[in-house]
Design an enzyme around this catalytic site. Structure first.
Site, PDB file in Angstrom:
ATOM      1  CE1 TYR A 194      -4.293   1.494   0.649  1.00  0.00           C
ATOM      2  CE2 TYR A 194      -2.939   3.101   1.812  1.00  0.00           C
ATOM      3  CZ  TYR A 194      -4.145   2.743   1.239  1.00  0.00           C
ATOM      4  OH  TYR A 194      -5.184   3.631   1.233  1.00  0.00           O
TER       5      TYR A 194
ATOM      6  CG  PHE B 252     -10.767  15.135 -24.553  1.00  0.00           C
ATOM      7  CD1 PHE B 252     -10.758  14.592 -25.834  1.00  0.00           C
ATOM      8  CD2 PHE B 252     -10.926  14.284 -23.469  1.00  0.00           C
ATOM      9  CE1 PHE B 252     -10.904  13.221 -26.017  1.00  0.00           C
ATOM     10  CE2 PHE B 252     -11.066  12.916 -23.656  1.00  0.00           C
ATOM     11  CZ  PHE B 252     -11.052  12.385 -24.931  1.00  0.00           C
ATOM     12  CB  THR B 253     -15.733  14.381 -24.301  1.00  0.00           C
ATOM     13  OG1 THR B 253     -14.679  13.422 -24.237  1.00  0.00           O
ATOM     14  CG2 THR B 253     -16.247  14.497 -25.720  1.00  0.00           C
TER      15      THR B 253
ATOM     16  CG  ASP C  19      -4.573  16.130 -22.225  1.00  0.00           C
ATOM     17  OD1 ASP C  19      -3.860  15.107 -22.195  1.00  0.00           O
ATOM     18  OD2 ASP C  19      -5.809  16.092 -22.376  1.00  0.00           O
TER      19      ASP C  19
ATOM     20  CE  LYS D 188      -6.824   8.267 -25.191  1.00  0.00           C
ATOM     21  NZ  LYS D 188      -7.642   9.385 -24.791  1.00  0.00           N
TER      22      LYS D 188
ATOM     23  NE  ARG E  37     -15.491  11.695 -30.105  1.00  0.00           N
ATOM     24  CZ  ARG E  37     -15.277  11.538 -28.792  1.00  0.00           C
ATOM     25  NH1 ARG E  37     -14.076  11.525 -28.286  1.00  0.00           N
ATOM     26  NH2 ARG E  37     -16.285  11.393 -27.963  1.00  0.00           N
TER      27      ARG E  37
ATOM     28  CG  PHE F 196     -20.234  10.704 -26.552  1.00  0.00           C
ATOM     29  CD1 PHE F 196     -20.192  11.879 -25.827  1.00  0.00           C
ATOM     30  CD2 PHE F 196     -19.197   9.805 -26.427  1.00  0.00           C
ATOM     31  CE1 PHE F 196     -19.121  12.164 -24.992  1.00  0.00           C
ATOM     32  CE2 PHE F 196     -18.117  10.072 -25.593  1.00  0.00           C
ATOM     33  CZ  PHE F 196     -18.088  11.252 -24.873  1.00  0.00           C
TER      34      PHE F 196
HETATM   35  C1  LIG Z   1      -8.181  10.059 -23.851  1.00  0.00           C
HETATM   36  C2  LIG Z   1      -7.876  11.427 -23.508  1.00  0.00           C
HETATM   37  C3  LIG Z   1      -8.138  11.913 -22.218  1.00  0.00           C
HETATM   38  C4  LIG Z   1      -8.827  11.078 -21.161  1.00  0.00           C
HETATM   39  O1  LIG Z   1      -8.095   9.960 -20.811  1.00  0.00           O
HETATM   40  P1  LIG Z   1      -8.805   8.623 -20.255  1.00  0.00           P
HETATM   41  O2  LIG Z   1      -7.665   7.801 -19.759  1.00  0.00           O
HETATM   42  O3  LIG Z   1      -9.529   7.995 -21.389  1.00  0.00           O
HETATM   43  O4  LIG Z   1      -9.703   9.035 -19.155  1.00  0.00           O
HETATM   44  C5  LIG Z   1      -7.788  13.218 -21.959  1.00  0.00           C
HETATM   45  N1  LIG Z   1      -7.228  13.992 -22.890  1.00  0.00           N
HETATM   46  C6  LIG Z   1      -6.961  13.553 -24.136  1.00  0.00           C
HETATM   47  C7  LIG Z   1      -6.324  14.459 -25.128  1.00  0.00           C
HETATM   48  C8  LIG Z   1      -7.275  12.260 -24.480  1.00  0.00           C
HETATM   49  O5  LIG Z   1      -7.022  11.842 -25.729  1.00  0.00           O
END
Ligand SMILES: *Cc1c(COP(=O)(O)O)cnc(C)c1O
Length: 482
Positions: free
Chosen positions: A80, A132-133, A223, A266, A389, A455
């Protein structure tokens, strides 16, 4: 890596890896595909993966791990507190970004939640090159608002602008002054601008944004979820980056931005999320929210095996032979389609090939959701799952009116190191068939419309019987049902 083939003009992307573990796929007949998409409410998010031949929904959490990443996961230290695994993640972040302060969280949007908790209050403005969403949802949930300042050139579907994600710098200065620095939650750069087609931001533009932020006394946030693709584009499209080491670019950015966060689903070919900063002031301001929402500071809701894979994956994100694979496959797919006349976003970006659904079905109004209709049609045409999108991905205005998307896009994500070139060719082939039969594509209407992030779980049905006609045409043209 793009190599020239003997006696061939075309450059073909060559995989610099081989497959050592496989997953069985199935390709359903077209009449089954018709049934499955309708049962899924014409929302590709609601399809079952077993019914999908090529899953091009997203590049998030579906990138192929390397043998080294799998091997590392076995030495995970499950404790932990004081876990050696966390120290290895910290070391990888230090080696890649040069930063010492690291907060783990369970994925990218969790980092956005923490940022919003720490810096967004009622009335605050968050500037972004593009929203971003999930970022927007977190900022607005806290009573803040989002302003997009991407250079309008970035919104042209087709151009030869190498950095369509760039900020309009003059606008940024003016808007910070107009809003007042105290009312700015942060200025966020999305490197690899997701919703406009994974379009990159130049190094020069990013550094200029951070200069403006320092001058005006506002926080700068990077980001970095799609940064590995963005760095590939910097190296190949920006003169000053050509001879820089990939690692020099990561570190230069970390020197200039106050806060960097990323989705490890990613960046790093794994799962999880990270927030890091050079100056401990920022991580201190956010730290208390990690145990509250995510988990203890040494794991933040990520499992330790995944953290080990993330650490190794971060080093792989420095390797041009790995980070070029995604953009080069995407470029190949975009070129195939563009040469045939299919409207795709150009230049090709990172994360996927984006069909311009607005131009695919030019007479369809936004409120029949052209991008969602094209996504449903492509699943019928080939068992290929893309993602809407466009307007369906927008939120309605507070008064309930539709907010029409700037661009109606249908994204075909290309998860990194996953597909073979023959699969990419198959995908191109089915898109070409659909393009030739585009007059058969009709609109969609809601049967269930959730208020937030509609969506993801919303359901729709076809207007008329166009989907049956499309499936019939497919059977006629291909002479069989696959
Ligand atoms: C995918 C993404 C996120 C969110 O990440 P998750 O791990 O899917 O929550 C934030 N910003 C960008 C640019 C992304 O492509």
């Amino acid at each position: 890596m793009a190599v020239k083939f003997y006696k061939s003009e075309n450059q073909v992307p060559l995989e610099m890896h081989k497959v050592r573990m496989v997953q069985k796929l199935s390709l359903l007949p077209v009449d089954e595909r018709l049934k499955r998409i309708q049962a899924a409410g014409n929302n590709t998010f609601l399809l079952q993966n077993k019914d999908v031949y090529m899953d091009m929904l997203t590049d998030s959490g579906v990138n192929a791990m390397s043998d080294q990443q799998f091997a590392a996961s076995f030495i995970a230290d499950d404790s932990y507190a004081g876990s050696a695994t966390f120290l290895r993640v910290k070391k990888a972040i230090k080696d890649v970004f040069g930063t010492d302060n690291v907060l783990p969280c369970h994925q990218g949007r969790a980092a956005e939640n923490i940022l919003a908790e720490a810096y967004v209050t009622e009335g605050k403005v968050a500037f972004m090159n593009f929203h971003f969403t999930t970022t927007k949802a977190h900022v607005t949930r806290k009573g803040g608002s989002v302003e997009e300042l991407v250079d309008p050139k970035g919104l042209l579907p087709q151009s030869n602008d190498p950095f369509k994600g760039n900020y309009n710098l003059e606008n940024l200065r003016q808007r910070i002054d107009a809003v007042g620095a105290d009312n700015v939650a942060f200025v966020r750069v999305e490197a690899g601008t997701n919703l406009i087609g994974g379009q990159p931001v130049s190094l020069e533009n990013m550094l200029a944004v951070t200069d403006i932020c320092h001058e005006k006394g506002v926080r700068s946030v990077l980001d970095a979820s799609l940064l590995q693709d963005n760095i590939y584009f910097m190296k190949t499209r920006e003169a000053r980056c050509k001879y820089m080491e990939v690692g020099d670019i990561y570190r230069l950015l970390a020197d200039h931005f106050d806060i960097i966060y990323f989705s490890a689903r990613k960046l790093s070919f794994s799962k999880g999320g990270i927030i890091t900063s050079k100056d401990p002031k920022f991580t201190k301001e956010m730290m208390s929210f990690i145990p509250l929402y995510e988990g203890f500071l040494t794991y933040g809701g990520i499992d330790v095996r995944t953290m080990e894979s993330m650490a190794v994956g971060l080093y792989e994100s420095l390797d041009m032979e790995y980070i070029s694979q995604g953009p080069e496959f995407i470029n190949y797919l975009c070129k195939e389609l563009d040469d045939y006349g299919v409207p795709v976003i150009l230049p090709a970006g990172g994360l996927g090939c984006h069909l311009n659904a607005g131009a695919f079905v030019p007479d369809m109004p936004h409120n029949q959701y052209p991008a969602a209709a094209v996504a449903a049609a492509l699943y019928i045409a080939g068992g290929v799952r893309g993602m809407e999108r466009g307007t369906m991905s927008e939120q309605r205005e507070p008064d309930g009116t539709e907010r029409y998307a700037e661009l109606e896009l249908m994204r075909l994500a290309v998860p990194r190191r996953v597909f073979t070139l023959s699969q990419i060719k198959y995908c191109a082939d089915r898109v070409k068939w659909l393009w030739d039969n585009r007059e058969l594509i009709g609109g969609l209407e809601w049967t269930e419309e959730p208020e937030v992030l509609r969506f993801f779980f919303g359901r729709m049905k076809e207007i008329g019987y166009w989907q049956e006609k499309l499936a019939e045409k497919f059977q006629k043209d291909f002479g069989d049902s696959l």
